[in-house]
Motif scaffolding. Structure first.
Motif, PDB file in Angstrom:
ATOM      1  N   ARG A  91       0.960  -1.023   0.143  1.00 50.79           N
ATOM      2  CA  ARG A  91      -0.029  -0.186  -0.090  1.00 50.79           C
ATOM      3  C   ARG A  91       0.931   1.206   0.109  1.00 50.79           C
ATOM      4  NH1 ARG A  91      -1.753  -4.022   3.121  1.00 50.79           N
ATOM      5  NH2 ARG A  91      -3.882  -4.545   2.901  1.00 50.79           N
ATOM      6  N   ILE A 107      -2.607   0.309  -4.393  1.00 53.78           N
ATOM      7  CA  ILE A 107      -2.087  -0.960  -4.054  1.00 53.78           C
ATOM      8  C   ILE A 107      -1.462  -1.806  -5.167  1.00 53.78           C
ATOM      9  CG2 ILE A 107      -3.373  -3.150  -3.568  1.00 53.78           C
ATOM     10  CD1 ILE A 107      -5.753  -1.974  -2.148  1.00 53.78           C
ATOM     11  N   GLY A 140      -5.203  -0.188  -8.939  1.00 48.43           N
ATOM     12  CA  GLY A 140      -5.105  -0.358  -7.651  1.00 48.43           C
ATOM     13  C   GLY A 140      -4.879   1.134  -7.038  1.00 48.43           C
ATOM     14  N   GLU A 150     -10.721   0.322   0.395  1.00 45.85           N
ATOM     15  CA  GLU A 150      -9.544  -0.553  -0.026  1.00 45.85           C
ATOM     16  C   GLU A 150      -9.950  -1.770  -0.643  1.00 45.85           C
ATOM     17  OE1 GLU A 150      -5.729  -2.430   2.033  1.00 45.85           O
ATOM     18  OE2 GLU A 150      -6.730  -0.558   2.873  1.00 45.85           O
ATOM     19  N   ARG A 154      -8.950  -3.013  -4.189  1.00 48.58           N
ATOM     20  CA  ARG A 154      -8.319  -4.543  -4.067  1.00 48.58           C
ATOM     21  C   ARG A 154      -8.688  -5.407  -4.973  1.00 48.58           C
ATOM     22  NH1 ARG A 154      -7.361  -8.458   1.000  1.00 48.58           N
ATOM     23  NH2 ARG A 154      -7.185 -10.456  -0.424  1.00 48.58           N
TER      24      ARG A 154
END
Length: 173
Positions: A91, A107, A140, A150, A154
């Protein structure tokens, strides 16, 4: 009028015949199927991410099914065997707000993949490092200010990782 029409049709036919369009992929003809066993999860070294290997394996299989270039098969029946290790999920903070809190985060998933040709009994790719950022620099990335979570990003990063792996297999040629 008919002479012009005939000349136009002839010119169009010559133009179209010179195009090099093909519907075949670049794979050698003996490669028709691929086995994609569940990838290994090596994220335990730093920060274990549960079920990440299963999600990336499913995303990769889905790309092969959708493209139809290689058929999925069992390990014993396949022409190719794709193996991969999911090494890391990072991250990265791209931007912070005026209070120093993260405002935009990326990500990044890192995998090492190997592709084995069963018929030729050799590795075509060995320990190749791939990331979801190989596909697009926006893969990401999520913004906390836009209300993105998130978990949602993801899922997108995992899908991109599956596309990158499948693309590397098919476009190697």
């Amino acid at each position: 009028m008919s002479v012009r029409f005939t000349a136009l049709c002839l010119a169009l036919a010559i133009l179209i015949s010179g195009c090099a369009y093909t519907t075949k992929n670049g794979l050698p003809p003996h490669l028709k199927s691929i086995a994609v066993p569940v990838f290994n999860n090596k994220t335990y070294v730093e920060d274990y991410t549960r079920k990440l290997e299963v999600e990336i394996t499913d995303a990769t299989r889905k790309v092969f099914v959708q493209s139809g270039e290689l058929k999925l098969a069992g390990r014993e029946d396949a022409d190719l065997i794709l193996e991969a290790d999911v090494e890391k999920l990072d991250r990265e903070i791209l931007r912070t707000d005026r209070y120093g809190d993260p405002a935009e985060i990326r990500i990044v998933i890192r995998c090492r993949m190997s592709l084995y040709d069963v018929k030729e009994a050799k590795y075509l790719l060995k320990n190749l490092l791939v990331t979801n950022g190989d596909r697009s620099s926006e893969s990401g990335v999520y913004s906390l200010r836009r209300g993105e979570t998130e978990d949602l990003v993801r899922v997108k990063a995992v899908e991109d990782m599956g596309r990158v792996i499948a693309h590397r297999v098919v476009e190697k040629w």
